[in-house]
Design a protein around this motif. Structure first.
Motif, short mmCIF file in Angstrom:
data_model
loop_
_atom_site.label_atom_id
_atom_site.label_comp_id
_atom_site.label_asym_id
_atom_site.label_seq_id
_atom_site.Cartn_x
_atom_site.Cartn_y
_atom_site.Cartn_z
N THR A 1 8.95 -2.31 -0.66
CA THR A 1 10.06 -2.22 -1.61
C THR A 1 9.64 -2.77 -2.97
O THR A 1 9.98 -2.19 -4.01
N PHE B 1 4.30 1.33 6.72
CA PHE B 1 5.47 2.17 6.48
C PHE B 1 5.22 3.58 7.00
O PHE B 1 6.05 4.16 7.71
N ALA C 1 5.47 6.17 0.82
CA ALA C 1 6.60 5.41 0.27
C ALA C 1 7.15 6.08 -0.98
O ALA C 1 8.35 6.02 -1.25
N LEU D 1 11.73 0.57 4.43
CA LEU D 1 10.95 0.13 3.27
C LEU D 1 10.84 -1.40 3.22
O LEU D 1 9.77 -1.95 3.04
N ALA D 2 11.98 -2.05 3.38
CA ALA D 2 11.99 -3.51 3.19
C ALA D 2 11.16 -4.25 4.23
O ALA D 2 10.39 -5.13 3.88
N SER E 1 8.63 -3.29 5.87
CA SER E 1 7.22 -2.91 5.95
C SER E 1 6.39 -3.78 5.02
O SER E 1 6.80 -4.05 3.90
N HIS E 2 5.23 -4.19 5.50
CA HIS E 2 4.39 -5.05 4.67
C HIS E 2 3.27 -4.32 3.99
O HIS E 2 2.57 -4.88 3.17
N SER E 3 3.05 -3.09 4.37
CA SER E 3 2.05 -2.33 3.63
C SER E 3 2.41 -0.86 3.71
O SER E 3 3.24 -0.45 4.54
N LEU E 4 1.78 -0.09 2.85
CA LEU E 4 2.08 1.33 2.82
C LEU E 4 1.69 1.99 4.14
O LEU E 4 2.39 2.88 4.63
N ALA E 5 0.59 1.51 4.73
CA ALA E 5 0.15 2.09 6.00
C ALA E 5 1.17 1.79 7.10
O ALA E 5 1.51 2.67 7.91
N GLU F 1 -1.12 -1.63 -4.47
CA GLU F 1 -1.28 -2.36 -3.21
C GLU F 1 -2.71 -2.88 -3.07
O GLU F 1 -2.94 -4.05 -2.73
#
Lengths: 554, 497
Positions: free
Chosen positions: A169, B390, B492, B381-382, B384-388, A151
């Protein structure tokens, strides 16, 4: 000499591609000892079972590039785990940054491209060293650290917008697929009992198969030969597209394959593309031109010897037949453009009412080709009604579809011999094996100008543009009406094929390649003498000590 | 109609050369009547051509004069071409917007200009699609060229923005409305005179390729993928050379540059994964509670009850939402769980048989909550645009799961009139959740800590009431594990499928 054959999705699996080629190479050079290191690409590869390896093959080691990773026993204490994580994060960050193409420093042009490749290599070898020191990486590659690094690399300033908006994803998908691809890093293949004992690593396909070779070069100094008959990078790109991966995933994985190919070309002592087409891709991916040597795939000419001799005898007294026959031999696929063939034959038949077309197809293995064949049969039935000689005879169609192995053509050679002219109507083609076979049989050919056709035929047959049935028909008519010219072309084609595309040509090229590579890149190995005091072969060849290059190779 | 003018202009001496062409179109235009007609044609196709012939002629000439110098330069050096087309684009855009002053035209001009400025090198090929086309030997080329200029003259950059969508000669549809009738009669006559075939297809041959491979180009990410796709579709280097590129890679580069980038497709709001917790699952998870209730009713001894519990819970934990599928240490938490339960039921201060049954009964809500948590996190998951992002979205759900379980457990135990076993239940749930999502190590560590602490407290402080010992020994690890879960489970990586 001990040669490590590195394969991916091929030998020794029966269903693999290029298996027959490897088998021939191993059997043709029995003076060497071989080890096979095989990566299997899918469950399908393994389901086909393995071929029996000849005695000169020592060990066969395999690893899967699919499915769940092998469970790794937890080892080491807390400090070890922490060090492992830190090393992994550092190197994977490098790899991810190279994949995303984040600019390292301000700068552009060739230095930037170079920097990207270097960064990729640094990350790759760093990960390999981490794996060697602390044990396998699969858990880390699938873990949160890998996702965070990916990321961060995608969100770095200067990265293309497509990757900037990568979703969670997609990050997960990339991490999972990279874990599959990077599995060779964690393998115990680089010790003195495995790749370390080899004098040469020969990767018989590009892409993932070269990864163990790269690491063997890094860890043990073993020289690497890369042989590519199909462009692995291109195949990977097409496969990603066909698999329906999302654009961001494709961008990252495509760059992985390309950077890996570039690194393998840079490190290889010798690269042997199978045709000019492959060579072009390799040069484009960064292969140095001086290390490229085209070696055509060798084919077994013995199967076609009888047909070839008959053609020679026939050529002594060329005569036009009453029912000129046009043959097509191959595997029925949409890329072969049988539709154009049928349309061309329609034009031919308008000029030569007695002409016949015989389509010989290899037994259909999958649904798609069977469906395509059915479609072509329907079209043929629509274009050409059955015909009979007189009102009381049973009619037959001027176009026949026969499977190779059926009574009409028990072997491929009979299929080629059945045609006065052999056509190749493909709209896309790699290395046209059926054309080479027709050349072995001494048949005059008309082919479309696709793939490596021009390079293979080299003036001993007619070439027309693809998807141009009229041109195909005109060229065929010329040959049908000029049997002398056709016979001359057929004989020339046979000579050319026997000179260039036989197994012995191919194996001779590799025998020389092994010797010259070992001579110039000896594996640094101590001691120089074996237990009985005799010097060990291939440890210090004279060429490696010469201040200048003794042979033109590299 | 257009062909007529151009045929003639191209038949003039020198008309066929690339340099000659741009001079003809731009420089010679004002003087030469044919050229003037051509320039008019060129502008007549412009979006605002509805004004009619007269009004159009003048700006056309003016434009021709204005861009004269770059035109000749462009003919001389291929590098200059990008400049030329860009300049032309600017000139045309300005002329149009000046003429009408309408907001629409200004917008048009702006749109045309923006891609050219942004694309750099590729702009050369795109802006005036085939500026170098004049050198083509075939006669058919002449007219097609003229159209090319018709198109590019119309709005020098317009093929770029429109090309992908209506590649079959973006000029034609527009010409219908804007052009006067006079041109068409002249065209008919000229075509009859020269006998050259009417041009079919677009002026710019690359447009045809763009159209033919539109579906492949639309989703392609880079030139490598386009090159691979082109080759798979039978485009060879020979074809690329016919389009005046060195090889397929060069053609791919141009195609990528000219394909409009439509932004990322909105993530499919795909069908939400069904919870998949049916009656069978519920029955499976009720089995341990039923077995223990039976044991309590029959008065079975502690070890037998624990054995029965393990046996009854085994199928549910093997198949249900609480199964642990991966991890090298995945069996350790299960061992710890059995040991803790055995200690609780068979230790020096055993919990009641009904308490154990109540704990077993919470397996059902625990499984349902675990399944709900896994499903809703995966659905997150889908979008969400970033791990944070999510993690922020998942953390409240985890808290909801823990709170829900605690409420059920406390309610059941309160009904029995005791709170022994509540800390143990919470610890077991959190440990199991962590193990299910691939973090077996901290779960096992916490269970081991609870076991050890309980043993030590029992030996050192035998006088302390059993409830307090248990609450301290299980509650502290449970709290620590909850903190760990709040850190580990919103990742994630814990929710990959």
């Amino acid at each position: 000499m001990r040669i490590a054959l590195l394969t991916e999705g091929g030998y020794p699996y029966a269903r693999g591609e290029g298996g027959a080629w490897c088998e021939r190479l191993v059997r043709a050079l029995p003076q060497h000892a071989y080890d096979v290191y095989a990566l299997s690409r899918s469950p399908r590869t393994e389901a086909g079972g393995r071929v029996e390896v000849p005695p000169q093959v020592g060990q066969v080691r395999t690893e899967r590039l699919w499915g769940e990773p092998p469970a790794r026993p937890a080892t080491g204490g807390r400090a070890d785990r922490r060090a492992r994580r830190a090393a992994f994060g550092w190197h994977f960050g490098d790899l991810a940054a190279a994949l995303a193409g984040a600019p390292q420093r301000a700068g552009a042009g060739p230095t930037a491209a170079r920097g990207r490749a270097d960064r990729f290599a640094a990350g790759l070898y760093g990960l390999a060293e981490t794996a060697a020191e602390f044990g396998g990486l699969p858990d880390l590659l699938r873990g949160e650290d890998a996702l965070t690094a990916l990321e961060a690399a995608c969100r770095a300033p200067g990265v293309r917008p497509l990757l900037q908006d990568i979703t969670v994803t997609e990050l997960l998908a990339v991490a999972a697929l990279l874990e599959h691809q990077l599995r060779p890093l964690s393998l115990p293949w680089y010790g003195p009992d495995a790749l370390g004992s080899a004098d040469v690593c020969h990767a018989v396909s590009g892409g993932p198969a070269t990864l163990p070779g790269l690491l063997a070069k890094r860890f043990c100094g073993t020289p690497l030969i890369v042989t590519e008959y199909t462009v692995r990078v291109r195949e990977a790109l097409l496969a990603h597209r066909a698999a329906g991966l999302t654009p961001a995933v494709r961008a990252l994985l495509g760059d992985y394959h390309r950077l890996l190919a570039g690194e393998s070309y840079r490190q290889a002592a010798l690269i042997t593309p199978g045709s000019t087409h492959v060579r072009r891709w390799q040069e484009r991916c960064g292969a140095p031109a001086e290390r490229l040597r085209t070696v055509y795939p060798g084919m077994d000419a013995a199967r076609f010897a009888r047909a070839g001799e008959e053609a020679e005898a026939e050529a002594a007294a060329p005569a036009a037949h009453a029912d000129p026959t046009v043959a097509w031999v191959g595997r029925a696929e949409p890329a072969k453009d049988l539709i154009a063939l049928l349309h061309a034959f329609r034009t031919i038949r308008a000029e030569e009412p007695q002409a016949r077309l015989r389509v010989f197809y290899a037994p259909a293995t999958d649904e798609r080709s069977a469906a395509y064949l059915g479609h072509c049969r329907t079209l043929a039935a629509q274009l050409f009604p059955d015909e009979a000689a007189h009102p009381h005879a049973v009619g037959e169609n001027p176009v026949t579809f026969e499977e190779i192995g059926s009574p009409g053509a028990p072997e491929a050679a009979d299929a080629y011999a059945a045609g006065d002219v052999v056509l190749l109507s493909s709209s896309a083609e790699g290395f046209p094996l059926s054309l080479v076979e027709a050349m072995f049989c001494g048949r005059p050919t008309v082919s479309t100008d696709v793939g490596a056709v021009r390079e293979v035929i080299g003036g001993t047959g007619l070439i027309v543009p693809p998807r141009n049935p009229r041109a195909l028909a005109d060229a065929t008519l010329q040959l049908l009406r000029g049997p002398e010219r056709a016979a001359r072309l057929g004989a020339a084609a046979r000579e050319r094929a026997l000179a260039l595309f036989t197994v012995s040509t191919c194996t001779r090229a590799f025998r020389d390649a092994y010797l010259s590579v070992v001579a110039h890149h000896p594996v640094p190995r101590e001691p120089l003498h074996d237990a009985s005091g005799a010097p060990r072969p291939f440890t210090t060849p004279a060429e490696s000590l010469a201040p200048t290059t003794l042979t033109p190779c590299h | 109609m257009r062909p007529s003018h151009v045929d003639e202009s191209l038949l003039l001496p020198g008309g066929g050369a690339p340099a000659g062409f741009s001079e003809e179109g731009d420089d010679a235009g004002p003087e030469d009547s044919e050229g003037g007609g051509f320039a008019r044609d060129g502008l007549g196709i412009a979006p605002d051509a509805g004004e009619g012939g007269k009004g159009v002629g003048l700006p056309g000439q003016r434009r021709g004069g204005a861009s004269g110098t770059p035109g000749t330069e462009g003919g001389a050096s291929p590098e200059g071409r990008g400049e030329v087309s860009r300049e032309k684009g600017v000139a045309a855009g300005e002329a149009e917007s000046a003429r009408t002053g309408g907001g629409r035209e200004e917008e048009e001009g702006g749109r045309r200009l923006s891609p050219e400025g942004g694309d750099g090198a590729s702009g050369a090929g795109a802006g005036s699609p085939r500026t170098d086309g004049g050198g083509e030997p075939e006669g058919v080329r002449g007219p097609s060229w003229a159209d090319g200029h018709g198109a590019s003259g119309a709005g020098a950059g317009s093929p770029r923005t429109r090309a992908g969508r209506e590649p079959q000669g973006s000029a034609e549809p527009r010409s219908e409305g804007g052009r006067g009738g006079a041109g068409s009669t002249a065209a008919g006559g000229a075509a009859a005179r020269t006998g050259l075939p009417r041009r079919r297809g677009p002026a710019d041959p690359v447009l045809g390729v763009l159209h033919r491979h539109h579906d492949m180009l639309a989703g392609a990410v880079d030139m490598w993928e386009v090159a691979a796709g082109l080759e798979a579709r039978g485009v060879t280097d020979a074809d690329a050379r016919r389009l005046r590129h060195r090889d397929v890679f060069g053609l791919a580069e141009e195609l990528v540059a000219r394909t409009p980038r439509n932004g990322r497709p909105a993530p499919a709001a795909g069908a939400r994964e069904p919870l998949g917790f049916g009656v069978r699952d519920a029955a499976l998870h009720l089995m341990p509670a039923l077995a223990l209730a039976l044991a309590a009713a029959l008065g079975l001894p502690g070890p037998a009850a624990v054995g029965l519990l393990v046996a009854a819970a085994w199928p549910a934990l093997r198949r249900g939402p609480l199964r642990v599928t991966e991890g090298a240490l995945r069996h350790l938490p299960a061992l710890g769980t059995v040991a803790l339960l055995a200690l609780a039921r068979c230790g020096p201060h055993p919990v009641g048989a009904w308490t154990l049954a109540a704990l077993a009964l919470t397996l059902l809500p625990a499984a349902w909550l675990a399944r709900w948590f896994a499903c809703s996190a995966r659905a997150q998951l889908a979008p969400s645009h970033s791990l944070a992002d999510f993690a922020d979205a998942v953390r409240p759900r985890l808290l909801a799961v823990l709170a829900g379980y605690a409420a059920v457990l406390l309610g059941l135990l309160a009904a029995l009139g005791t709170f022994r076993g509540s800390a143990l239940g919470a610890l077991l749930l959190v440990a199991r959740l962590l193990a299910v999502h691939g973090a077996a190590r901290p779960a096992a560590a916490a269970l081991a800590a609870a076991l050890a602490a309980q043993a030590v407290l029992l030996v050192l402080l035998p006088a302390v009431p059993a409830g307090t010992t248990e609450a301290a020994a299980c509650g502290t690890p449970a709290l620590a594990l909850t903190v760990a879960a709040l850190r580990l489970l919103p990742r994630a990586a814990a929710h990959r499928t």
